[in-house]
Scaffold this active site. Structure first.
Site, short mmCIF file in Angstrom:
data_model
loop_
_atom_site.label_atom_id
_atom_site.label_comp_id
_atom_site.label_asym_id
_atom_site.label_seq_id
_atom_site.Cartn_x
_atom_site.Cartn_y
_atom_site.Cartn_z
N ARG A 81 -9.16 5.10 -13.56
CA ARG A 81 -8.90 5.66 -12.24
C ARG A 81 -9.50 7.06 -12.04
NH1 ARG A 81 -4.62 6.84 -10.12
NH2 ARG A 81 -5.07 6.07 -8.02
N GLY B 137 0.78 -1.23 0.00
CA GLY B 137 0.00 0.00 0.00
C GLY B 137 0.81 1.28 0.00
N CYS C 114 -19.11 7.76 -24.97
CA CYS C 114 -20.40 8.44 -24.79
C CYS C 114 -20.82 8.42 -23.32
CB CYS C 114 -21.47 7.81 -25.68
SG CYS C 114 -21.11 7.97 -27.43
N GLU C 115 -20.01 9.00 -22.47
CA GLU C 115 -20.27 9.13 -21.04
C GLU C 115 -19.67 10.46 -20.59
OE1 GLU C 115 -21.58 6.90 -18.80
OE2 GLU C 115 -21.60 4.99 -19.88
N TYR D 281 -2.53 -0.14 -11.88
CA TYR D 281 -3.99 0.00 -11.97
C TYR D 281 -4.41 0.80 -13.19
CZ TYR D 281 -3.23 -1.66 -7.29
OH TYR D 281 -2.80 -2.40 -6.21
N TYR E 231 -12.05 6.84 -9.07
CA TYR E 231 -11.53 7.35 -7.80
C TYR E 231 -11.36 8.86 -7.77
CZ TYR E 231 -9.90 2.47 -7.32
OH TYR E 231 -9.82 1.10 -7.26
N PRO F 244 4.62 -4.81 -1.81
CA PRO F 244 4.46 -3.57 -2.57
C PRO F 244 3.98 -3.86 -3.99
CG PRO F 244 6.76 -4.19 -2.53
CD PRO F 244 6.03 -5.19 -1.65
N GLY F 245 3.15 -3.00 -4.52
CA GLY F 245 2.71 -3.12 -5.91
C GLY F 245 2.87 -1.80 -6.62
N ARG F 246 1.94 -0.88 -6.34
CA ARG F 246 1.97 0.45 -6.97
C ARG F 246 3.34 1.12 -6.79
NH1 ARG F 246 -2.66 3.97 -6.86
NH2 ARG F 246 -3.48 2.59 -5.25
#
Length: 449
Positions: free
Chosen positions: A335, A257, A367-368, A396, A339, A297-299
């Site tokens: 993202r 994280g 179309c959003e 991500y 988020y 760890p990732g991000r």
């Protein structure tokens, strides 16, 4: 030459070198011009700086060495599951943190030894448990009493003993986005710390499980060390109680994280987890226990080493706003929509010194109204055909993409120094449509016309 990614202290965000820099008038990925990549594979596309990823891993491993305990770094595959990314870390000795059979198979395909793989997640199926047991992974991070019972039954049927770490929910506020916080009592993750006595009592009756460790993970994109220290302190207190109860612990899993900077210092968004403060918190809380440590760890390893390369389709002047419309969309990078995430956006052609900036909404073609990358972002003037880079998308990004609006998935390119390679090609429309299957009655209907 100027650095695009900068830390809040003003130095290069990557510990060895900036992943993306302006050189000779254009933005480069390590030593490869992004304009050359766009010409070769088209846009939108993801570009990863493989050398920067590995440099970040080495720097993290070196910093964790200051704790003075045996350490295993298990890359969190969910951040970016491409086999090439995983293999780069495996070559440096990394393990893997997985949350599905698919991620487990990717880790194995990338060369991660099974004994360095941790299986986390609140919803493991019996089939996934059986496959992981037969593979011989390091441990299951168990997140509920019911999961322990199911895992015990699966292990019994296979005649195996399942290695388990109990994931503790310490009820600590991670001070991050609500959708990526995982350590509060109201979150779905982990076993409430108050339930640990009952959980340990149950474990004595589950003969096909072996308690190897305790685990904690309180959320993603943490940029303050204090929540970590609070969680690790509670984990350390629990570990002492468990050891005093006669259990043998082989290690503690401190999760991941760790946050990265997503923007420049000028707007206050460049906060990143101070690594020295994090390491100090680890040492103060669990260092005296003398147990080997696992980190996930990732991000932190991949986020700032990736970007989404796009091209401007139109610049549209509305009544009250100016829109820069890209060929990338929310299906490529969700993202910002999901988020309200902030990503630095820069032109690939280096702007002239002192170039005037203007507020624009950077949007995609879907179309959003939610298909937007940035509101009122200050950018130098851009025109149709110009290349744009959306930074810090190595984590991500591609892994959360979709084919909404039947859009083709963005290809992925990895660079290392002056070399580049397409590691995932863009499919064509025929290949995507060929994945669909018609029911028999519609096939017959089509033949009678």
């Amino acid at each position: 030459m100027s650095t695009v990614l900068e830390s809040s202290a003003g130095g290069a965000a990557d510990p060895a070198e900036a992943a993306f820099v302006y050189r000779d008038g254009g933005l480069q990925a390590e030593q490869v011009p992004l304009a050359r990549i766009a010409e070769a594979v088209g846009t939108p596309c993801y570009v990863y700086a493989g050398g920067a990823m590995q440099a970040t891993y080495r720097a993290l491993a070196s910093a964790l060495g200051a704790v003075g305990l045996p350490t295993t770094i298990c890359y969190a595959v969910k951040a970016n599951p491409h086999v090439a990314v995983i293999r780069g870390f495996a070559a440096l000795g990394a393990g893997a943190d997985v949350v599905s059979e698919g991620e487990l198979r990717r880790a194995l395909a990338a060369g991660v030894p099974p004994e360095r793989i941790v299986f986390a997640g609140v919803g493991k199926t019996e089939a996934e448990m059986a496959f992981a047991l037969e593979t011989g992974i390091l441990q299951f991070n168990a997140e509920s009493i019911d999961e322990l019972k199911v895992l015990d039954a699966v292990a019994g049927r296979l005649g195996r003993t399942a290695p388990v770490a109990l994931r503790v929910n310490p009820d600590v506020d991670a001070r991050t986005h609500a959708k990526i916080a995982t350590g509060k009592a109201g979150n779905k993750f982990g076993i409430d710390i108050d339930q640990m006595p009952a959980t340990l009592a149950l474990l004595r009756d589950l003969k096909n499980l072996r308690l190897d460790g305790l685990a904690v993970h309180i959320g993603s994109q943490l940029v303050h060390a204090e929540p970590y220290e609070a969680a690790f302190a509670r984990l350390a207190e629990l570990a002492r109680e468990v050891l005093a109860g006669g259990w043998r612990l082989r290690h503690l899993d401190l999760g991941g994280g760790m946050g990265i900077p997503y923007g420049p210092a000028r707007d206050g968004r460049s906060a990143a987890l101070p690594l020295d403060a994090y390491v100090a918190a680890v040492k103060r809380t669990v260092g005296s226990l003398g147990l080997p440590l696992v980190f996930e760890p990732g991000r932190y390893l991949v986020g700032n080493a990736g970007l989404l390369l796009a091209r401007v389709l139109y610049v549209k002047q509305g009544r009250s706003k100016r829109f820069v419309i890209l060929d990338a969309a929310m299906n490529d990078l969700i993202r910002p929509t999901l988020y309200d995430a902030w990503h630095e956006i820069v032109p690939v052609a280096e702007p002239a010194p002192g170039a005037a900036l203007e507020p624009v909404d950077v949007v995609g073609p879907i179309c959003e109204s939610g298909d937007i990358f940035a509101h009122d972002r200050l950018l130098p003037p851009v025109a149709p055909g110009d290349l744009i880079a959306i930074l810090s998308t190595g984590a991500y990004g591609a892994t959360m993409s979709s084919t909404y609006n039947s859009r083709l998935p963005a290809p992925e390119v990895m660079v290392r120094g002056g070399d580049s390679a397409v590691i995932k090609a863009r499919p064509d429309h025929a290949a995507m449509i060929a994945q669909d299957r018609l029911p028999a009655w519609l096939e017959e209907s089509g033949r009678t016309r």
